[in-house]
Enzyme design. Structure first.
Site, short mmCIF file in Angstrom:
data_model
loop_
_atom_site.label_atom_id
_atom_site.label_comp_id
_atom_site.label_asym_id
_atom_site.label_seq_id
_atom_site.Cartn_x
_atom_site.Cartn_y
_atom_site.Cartn_z
N GLU A 111 8.02 -23.89 20.32
CA GLU A 111 7.09 -23.08 19.50
C GLU A 111 7.84 -22.34 18.39
OE1 GLU A 111 3.93 -24.02 20.20
OE2 GLU A 111 4.01 -23.08 18.24
C1 FAD Z 1 10.06 -28.99 26.85
C2 FAD Z 1 9.64 -29.03 25.42
C3 FAD Z 1 8.29 -28.98 25.10
C4 FAD Z 1 7.89 -29.05 23.76
N1 FAD Z 1 6.55 -29.09 23.46
C5 FAD Z 1 6.18 -29.39 22.19
C6 FAD Z 1 4.81 -29.66 21.87
O1 FAD Z 1 3.93 -29.59 22.73
N2 FAD Z 1 4.50 -30.01 20.60
C7 FAD Z 1 5.44 -30.11 19.62
O2 FAD Z 1 5.09 -30.45 18.49
N3 FAD Z 1 6.75 -29.85 19.88
C8 FAD Z 1 7.13 -29.49 21.13
N4 FAD Z 1 8.45 -29.26 21.41
C9 FAD Z 1 9.42 -29.31 20.34
C10 FAD Z 1 10.00 -27.94 20.01
O3 FAD Z 1 9.04 -27.14 19.37
C11 FAD Z 1 11.28 -28.18 19.18
O4 FAD Z 1 12.25 -28.66 20.09
C12 FAD Z 1 11.75 -26.93 18.48
O5 FAD Z 1 10.85 -26.56 17.46
C13 FAD Z 1 13.14 -27.12 17.87
O6 FAD Z 1 13.23 -28.32 17.15
P1 FAD Z 1 14.45 -29.32 17.46
O7 FAD Z 1 14.49 -29.56 18.92
O8 FAD Z 1 14.37 -30.47 16.56
O9 FAD Z 1 15.74 -28.45 17.11
P2 FAD Z 1 16.39 -28.34 15.66
O10 FAD Z 1 15.36 -28.07 14.65
O11 FAD Z 1 17.29 -29.50 15.46
O12 FAD Z 1 17.27 -27.02 15.83
C14 FAD Z 1 18.57 -27.02 16.43
C15 FAD Z 1 19.18 -25.63 16.19
O13 FAD Z 1 19.31 -25.40 14.78
C16 FAD Z 1 18.62 -24.23 14.40
N5 FAD Z 1 18.00 -24.44 13.09
C17 FAD Z 1 17.29 -25.50 12.69
N6 FAD Z 1 16.86 -25.32 11.43
C18 FAD Z 1 17.29 -24.11 11.04
C19 FAD Z 1 17.16 -23.34 9.85
N7 FAD Z 1 16.45 -23.77 8.82
N8 FAD Z 1 17.77 -22.12 9.80
C20 FAD Z 1 18.46 -21.65 10.86
N9 FAD Z 1 18.61 -22.33 12.00
C21 FAD Z 1 18.03 -23.54 12.10
C22 FAD Z 1 17.59 -23.98 15.48
O14 FAD Z 1 17.23 -22.61 15.57
C23 FAD Z 1 18.31 -24.49 16.72
O15 FAD Z 1 19.14 -23.48 17.24
C24 FAD Z 1 8.87 -29.14 22.74
C25 FAD Z 1 10.22 -29.16 23.06
C26 FAD Z 1 10.61 -29.14 24.39
C27 FAD Z 1 12.08 -29.22 24.71
#
Ligand code: FAD
Length: 593
Positions: free
Chosen positions: A442
Site C-alpha cells: 500500500e
Molecule cells: C504480500 C503482498 C501483497 C500485496 N498486495 C498488493 C495488491 O493487492 N495490489 C497491488 O497492486 N499491489 C500489492 N502489493 C505490491 C506492493 O504494494 C508493492 O510491493 C509495494 O508498493 C512496493 O513496490 P515494489 O515491491 O516494486 O518495491 P520497489 O518499488 O522496487 O521499492 C524497493 C525499495 O525502494 C524504495 N523506493 C522505490 N522508489 C522510490 C522512490 N521514488 N523514492 C524513494 N524510495 C523509493 C522503496 O521504498 C523500497 O524500500 C503487495 C505486495 C506484497 C508483498
C-alpha cells in the site's frame, strides 16, 4: 499454547468517546443513529465475533497456507466458514451508504471493527479490507450502472474486490504500468497484461471477484497521467446482474512469503487466453490514478490500523507470558524468590513501550478516520475542507508510523517471551512475520514519507501545517495539565518538530536534502502527534475521576501510559531532528559498496 485474543473494547470505547469523539460526528446529518448505546453494542458483538470465530482461524492460515490447485486457490476450510458468518452478520456493510445496503455508520466505527478483525487474523481480514476500499472507490467514481450492478454485492460481502496495480517493473513507480486496454465498439475494453502481488486475486470464498485494474489505453501519454481504471469481473454478469461466464482473468501462481501465509498473493494474468479480459472503464480515460487514490487512501489508513491490531495482539500475548513466566529475583525481592518476569524493570519497560505506543497509534488512526468522517459528513464546506486536509496529513502518519511501530512492537513481544518467542507454538513468531508486510504494501513507508514532505506539508504554502502544529501546541499547553511534569518534554519535542518543518518548507520539495530527511521527519511527526493525542487522553481520563463507565485503575493507566510515552519516546525526536536536517551529503560519500 498461544494466548487467546481479547478485544480491547474499553480502550477502543475510550478513544471513541474522548479522543476522536463520536459525539462530534453525531451532530452531523447522517450520523445521528451512531449513538453510544448502539455503537457500544455493535462493538461488543464485533469483539465477540473476532474473539470466538475469527481468532481461532489465525494459525490455520499459517500452517496450511493458500495453495493454487488447477487454477483455483485453496484456503483453509475455516476461512470460508468464518467469511460466511461475516457476510451473514453484515459486518462489511457497516460504514457504506444506505442506498447500497450499507449501515451508514462513521468510518471511525468501521475502523474499530477492522482493528479487531485484523488482530484476530491479519491474513483473513485482508479480503474484506480491500473490498471495503473498492466500495469506497466505486461509490464515488463508478457509473450509475456500475454502482447498481456491483455495489450491493460488494457492500454485503457476497462478492469481493482486488486492487490490481503492481507489475514486475511497476511497484512504487506505478506510472510504469504496461497492462493494455483496447477499446471495443460496444464500449467495453479488452485488457492484456500481468499483475503481480494481487491480494485475494483468486479464491472461492465468494461467487465473484471484482478486480479494479490500472491499465493504459493505446494512445495514452506515459506515466501516471496515462493510466485508466477498469473494472474487470472474474465472472461476467448477465442482464439481471447474475454471474454467468468466466472472464479471461485469473491467478497463474501464488507467491511464497515471509508471513500472512493464509492470504493468497497472486500473479494475475489478464487476457492469457487470447482476445483480452473484458473490462469496463471507471471514470474518464487517463484519470485512473486519481480514482485509485480514493481506494489507496482508504486502504492506507486501514493498513495503519493493521499496525495497531497486530501490535495489540502481540502485546496481549507478551503481557500474559510475563505474568506467568518466573525467572530470577526482582530488585528488592526475597533471597529465595523466583519472580514473575513482569517484576523486572527491563521487562516492564518493554511492556509499557508496547502499551503506550499502541494507545498512541490507536489515537492517531482513529483521529484520522474521524477527520475523514467530518470531511464527508459536515454540511459546512470550510470545515469539510480543513478536515480533509487534516485527514490527508494524518494518512501517511497512520500508514507509516503505525506500521513501522507495529513491526518494532511485535519484535518486543517476541523479546518478552525470550527463547519461547522464537518458537512457533507461542504464536508471537507468526505475528512478527505477519507484521513485516505492513510497512511495504500500500505504498512503502519511504513513499509515505515523500508524500508527507512533498505534498501534505506544502498545502497552502505551508500555512496549513503551521496552523496544525499551533493547534497541537495550544492543546498541550492548556491547563489543567495532569501531565505537568512531562509537559516541558513534549513542548521541547514540538519545538524541534516546528524547526524541522520550517527547514523542510524553506527547501525545494524535490531536493535530495529534503528527500534524505523524509523518513526521520515522518517518525518525528508521528511521535509528536501520538504524544499530543495521549495528552488529550490523559486529560480526559483525569477529568473523569472514578465516576461512570471506567474504573479508576483503567483511567490511571491512561495517564501513566501518556507519561511513559512523553518520557521515553518523545526525547528520541531530538536525535531524529539531527538526522532530518543533516541533508543528503553524507549519503553521497560511499562510492564502493
Ligand atoms: C504480500 C503482498 C501483497 C500485496 N498486495 C498488493 C495488491 O493487492 N495490489 C497491488 O497492486 N499491489 C500489492 N502489493 C505490491 C506492493 O504494494 C508493492 O510491493 C509495494 O508498493 C512496493 O513496490 P515494489 O515491491 O516494486 O518495491 P520497489 O518499488 O522496487 O521499492 C524497493 C525499495 O525502494 C524504495 N523506493 C522505490 N522508489 C522510490 C522512490 N521514488 N523514492 C524513494 N524510495 C523509493 C522503496 O521504498 C523500497 O524500500 C503487495 C505486495 C506484497 C508483498
Amino acid at each position: 499454547m498461544s494466548t487467546p485474543y481479547r478485544a480491547p473494547l474499553q480502550d477502543i470505547r475510550f478513544v471513541l468517546e474522548h479522543v476522536a469523539p463520536l459525539a462530534a460526528l453525531r451532530q452531523q446529518p447522517g450520523y445521528a443513529h451512531a449513538d453510544d448505546e448502539t455503537v457500544v453494542a455493535l462493538l461488543e458483538e464485533a469483539g465477540r465475533f473476532s474473539e470466538d470465530a475469527v481468532a481461532p482461524t489465525n494459525r490455520d492460515g499459517d500452517t496450511d497456507p493458500a495453495r493454487l490447485v488447477d487454477g483455483e486457490v485453496v484456503l483453509p476450510a475455516s476461512f470460508g466458514k468464518v467469511y460466511q458468518q461475516y457476510v451473514a452478520a453484515g459486518w462489511g456493510a457497516l460504514a457504506h451508504p444506505a442506498e447500497f445496503g450499507g449501515g451508514a455508520f462513521p468510518l471511525v466505527v468501521a475502523n474499530a471493527v477492522q482493528e479487531m478483525l485484523a488482530s484476530a487474523n491479519l491474513s483473513w481480514s485482508l479480503c474484506p479490507l480491500l473490498t471495503q476500499s473498492a466500495v469506497h472507490l466505486l461509490a464515488r467514481a463508478g457509473s450509475d450502472e456500475q454502482q447498481k450492478t456491483y455495489l450491493p454485492n460488494l457492500v454485503s460481502g457476497a462478492w469481493t474486490a482486488t486492487m490490481a496495480m503492481t507489475e514486475p517493473h511497476a511497484g512504487s513507480d506505478v506510472g510504469a504500468v504496461t497492462t493494455r486496454a483496447r477499446p471495443e465498439p460496444d464500449g467495453t475494453y479488452r485488457l492484456t497484461g500481468q499483475k503481480i502481488f494481487i491480494t485475494y486475486g483468486e479464491h472461492q470464498l465468494t461467487d465473484n471477484i471484482v478486480h479494479l485494474v490500472l491499465a493504459r489505453l493505446p494512445d495514452a501519454p506515459p506515466g501516471t497521467g496515462g493510466l485508466s481504471l477498469f473494472l474487470v469481473p472474474k465472472l461476467l454478469v448477465d442482464g439481471d446482474g447474475a454471474p454467468h461466464e468466466r472472464n479471461d482473468v485469473g491467478a497463474v501462481s501464488l507467491e511464497h512469503k515471509l508471513g500472512i501465509h493464509g492470504s493468497p498473493t497472486c500473479v494475475l494474468a489478464l487476457g492469457e487466453g487470447g482476445d483480452g479480459a473484458v473490462g469496463f472503464m471507471v471514470g474518464e480515460p487517463n484519470t485512473g490514478m486519481r480514482h485509485m487514490f480514493t481506494m489507496m487512501n482508504h486502504a492506507r489508513l486501514a493498513i495503519g490500523v493493521q499496525g495497531v491490531a497486530i501490535a495489540e495482539r502481540a502485546y496481549q500475548a507478551a503481557l500474559a507470558y510475563a505474568r506467568e513466566r518466573r525467572q530470577g529475583r526482582r530488585p528488592g525481592g526475597a533471597p529465595d524468590e523466583q519472580s514473575a518476569i513482569i517484576a523486572h524493570p527491563d521487562v516492564r519497560r518493554m511492556l509499557l513501550m508496547q502499551k503506550a505506543c499502541i494507545e498512541a497509534m490507536r489515537c492517531v488512526c482513529y483521529a484520522n478516520a474521524h477527520a475523514l468522517d467530518l470531511a464527508h459528513g459536515c454540511p459546512d464546506p470550510t470545515v469539510r475542507g480543513e478536515q480533509q486536509k487534516i485527514a490527508d496529513l494524518l494518512t501517511p502518519l497512520s500508514k507509516a508510523w503505525c506500521t513501522d511501530l507495529g513491526v518494532e512492537l511485535t519484535s518486543l513481544a517476541v523479546q518478552v517471551h525470550g527463547g519461547m518467542g522464537y518458537i512457533e507454538e507461542t504464536g508471537v513468531a507468526q505475528l512478527y512475520r505477519d507484521a513485516r508486510i505492513t510497512p511495504i504494501y500500500e505504498g512503502t513507508n519511504g513513499i509515505q514519507a515523500l508524500d508527507l514532505i512533498g505534498r501534505k506539508l506544502r498545502y497552502d504554502d505551508g500555512a496549513f501545517v503551521r496552523r496544525f502544529l499551533a493547534e497541537m501546541r495550544s492543546e498541550i499547553e492548556r491547563p489543567p495539565d495532569v501531565l505537568a511534569s512531562v509537559r516541558g518534554t513534549v513542548l521541547d519535542g514540538l519545538t524541534a518538530l516546528e524547526r524541522c518543518t520550517e527547514w523542510m518548507l524553506t527547501r525545494e520539495a524535490s531536493s535530495d536534502d529534503v528527500a534524505a530527511g523524509a523518513s526521520p521527519y515522518l517518525r518525528m511527526f508521528g511521535t509528536l502527534v501520538g504524544a499530543w493525542l495521549l495528552a488529550r487522553s490523559a486529560a480526559r481520563a483525569h477529568g473523569l475521576g472514578a465516576a461512570g463507565t471506567y474504573d479508576t485503575e483503567f483511567l490511571h493507566a491512561k495517564v501513566a501510559a501518556a507519561g511513559f510515552f512523553a518520557t521515553h519516546l518523545v526525547p528520541q525526536v531530538h536525535a531524529l531532528a539531527a538526522s532530518v536536517t543533516a541533508g543528503a551529503e553524507q549519503l553521497t560519500h560511499v562510492e564502493a559498496w
